[in-house]
Design an enzyme around this catalytic site. Sequence first.
Site, PDB file in Angstrom:
ATOM      1  N   HIS A  79      17.865  -6.991  48.190  1.00  0.00           N
ATOM      2  CA  HIS A  79      18.080  -7.590  46.866  1.00  0.00           C
ATOM      3  C   HIS A  79      16.827  -7.463  46.002  1.00  0.00           C
ATOM      4  O   HIS A  79      16.919  -7.202  44.797  1.00  0.00           O
ATOM      5  CB  HIS A  79      18.483  -9.056  46.992  1.00  0.00           C
ATOM      6  CG  HIS A  79      19.744  -9.263  47.762  1.00  0.00           C
ATOM      7  ND1 HIS A  79      20.164 -10.512  48.174  1.00  0.00           N
ATOM      8  CD2 HIS A  79      20.679  -8.382  48.215  1.00  0.00           C
ATOM      9  CE1 HIS A  79      21.309 -10.384  48.840  1.00  0.00           C
ATOM     10  NE2 HIS A  79      21.630  -9.104  48.883  1.00  0.00           N
ATOM     11  N   HIS A 236      28.357  -6.565  44.244  1.00  0.00           N
ATOM     12  CA  HIS A 236      27.256  -6.841  45.172  1.00  0.00           C
ATOM     13  C   HIS A 236      27.034  -5.683  46.142  1.00  0.00           C
ATOM     14  O   HIS A 236      25.884  -5.375  46.488  1.00  0.00           O
ATOM     15  CB  HIS A 236      27.491  -8.131  45.958  1.00  0.00           C
ATOM     16  CG  HIS A 236      26.304  -8.472  46.811  1.00  0.00           C
ATOM     17  ND1 HIS A 236      25.166  -9.049  46.294  1.00  0.00           N
ATOM     18  CD2 HIS A 236      26.049  -8.246  48.123  1.00  0.00           C
ATOM     19  CE1 HIS A 236      24.265  -9.174  47.251  1.00  0.00           C
ATOM     20  NE2 HIS A 236      24.778  -8.697  48.369  1.00  0.00           N
ATOM     21  N   ASP A 240      23.552  -3.733  46.788  1.00  0.00           N
ATOM     22  CA  ASP A 240      22.982  -3.387  48.097  1.00  0.00           C
ATOM     23  C   ASP A 240      22.671  -1.897  48.195  1.00  0.00           C
ATOM     24  O   ASP A 240      21.629  -1.495  48.732  1.00  0.00           O
ATOM     25  CB  ASP A 240      23.952  -3.765  49.217  1.00  0.00           C
ATOM     26  CG  ASP A 240      23.933  -5.251  49.558  1.00  0.00           C
ATOM     27  OD1 ASP A 240      22.976  -5.945  49.171  1.00  0.00           O
ATOM     28  OD2 ASP A 240      24.878  -5.711  50.223  1.00  0.00           O
ATOM     29  N   HIS A 263      24.743  -1.150  55.020  1.00  0.00           N
ATOM     30  CA  HIS A 263      23.310  -0.854  55.052  1.00  0.00           C
ATOM     31  C   HIS A 263      23.027   0.318  55.990  1.00  0.00           C
ATOM     32  O   HIS A 263      22.172   1.158  55.698  1.00  0.00           O
ATOM     33  CB  HIS A 263      22.528  -2.088  55.500  1.00  0.00           C
ATOM     34  CG  HIS A 263      22.620  -3.227  54.546  1.00  0.00           C
ATOM     35  ND1 HIS A 263      22.171  -3.157  53.249  1.00  0.00           N
ATOM     36  CD2 HIS A 263      23.119  -4.483  54.699  1.00  0.00           C
ATOM     37  CE1 HIS A 263      22.382  -4.314  52.643  1.00  0.00           C
ATOM     38  NE2 HIS A 263      22.957  -5.131  53.504  1.00  0.00           N
TER      39      HIS A 263
END
Length: 288
Positions: A79, A236, A240, A263
């Site tokens: 973030h 969001h 990321d 991720h």
Amino acid sequence: MQQSTLLKPVSCYGIGVHSGKRTQLTIEPAKENTGIIFIRTDISSENNYIEASYFNVSDTLLSTTISNDHKVQISTIEHLMAALWGCSIDNAIIKIDGPEVPIMDGSSKPFVFMIECAGKKLQNAPKKYLKILKDIKVVHKDCELYCTPYDHMTVDLTIDFASKAIGRQNLTFSKQESFNQNIADARTFGFTKELDYLQSKGLAQGASFENAIGIDEQDKILNPNGLRYEDEFVRHKLLDLFGDLYTSGTSVVSSIKGYKTSHALNNELLHRIFSDTTSYKFVTNSEL
């Protein structure tokens, strides 16, 4: 286009969403060509510097963790990295007195606010971009992420969850300057049915409705004020992605398309890019 850093240091306090530990974080100006460097100020007995680079990513379970050769690590950097990217900060020293970046409200907006309060300083060095030269694709089961050559950055991202609270959402994005207004305040999210398991594994120790969107087993949003956007979830995930891609050291110039990204997938794409020197080149703004 020149590189940039902060005009002055700026600090915050907060808890880590996974560790539950309270830390102080300070973003400081840095010289040209420094990049983004993290320093664990609570550790002095060994090397406490960690470059925010894709090759230092050591864990991608629910967040992005970086480590150095001495196994000193900092988790949940994505973030903050997204905020640095969105504010076009090329060089910064980030000092933190604990193992995890504070989660703040679960988005990048508090970090954007910090950077805006500190101000931005242009530096005497050209800004460089990572220009993609050939098609690159990474796939894991039904999740995929790929990039193709293009003259500027554009992203098309789709998520697909069984939960009716989320479902299938798609978002396209092509203007970095609109990140702070349209993406930065999208919060992370989680399911209450998974909370006990995660906490038994030492994760989500600091999770609350103040720093995450909570979804119950009836697919109900539990936060008293609801969502910030109808499609806050895909926003969001895009946040990321930008944070993870910034561990490349700069902005990626490519057409990027993703489906059910993570991720791990984001980091794998960077490894795939840099494993083939014919697939990319670093360019200045005049060479785009």
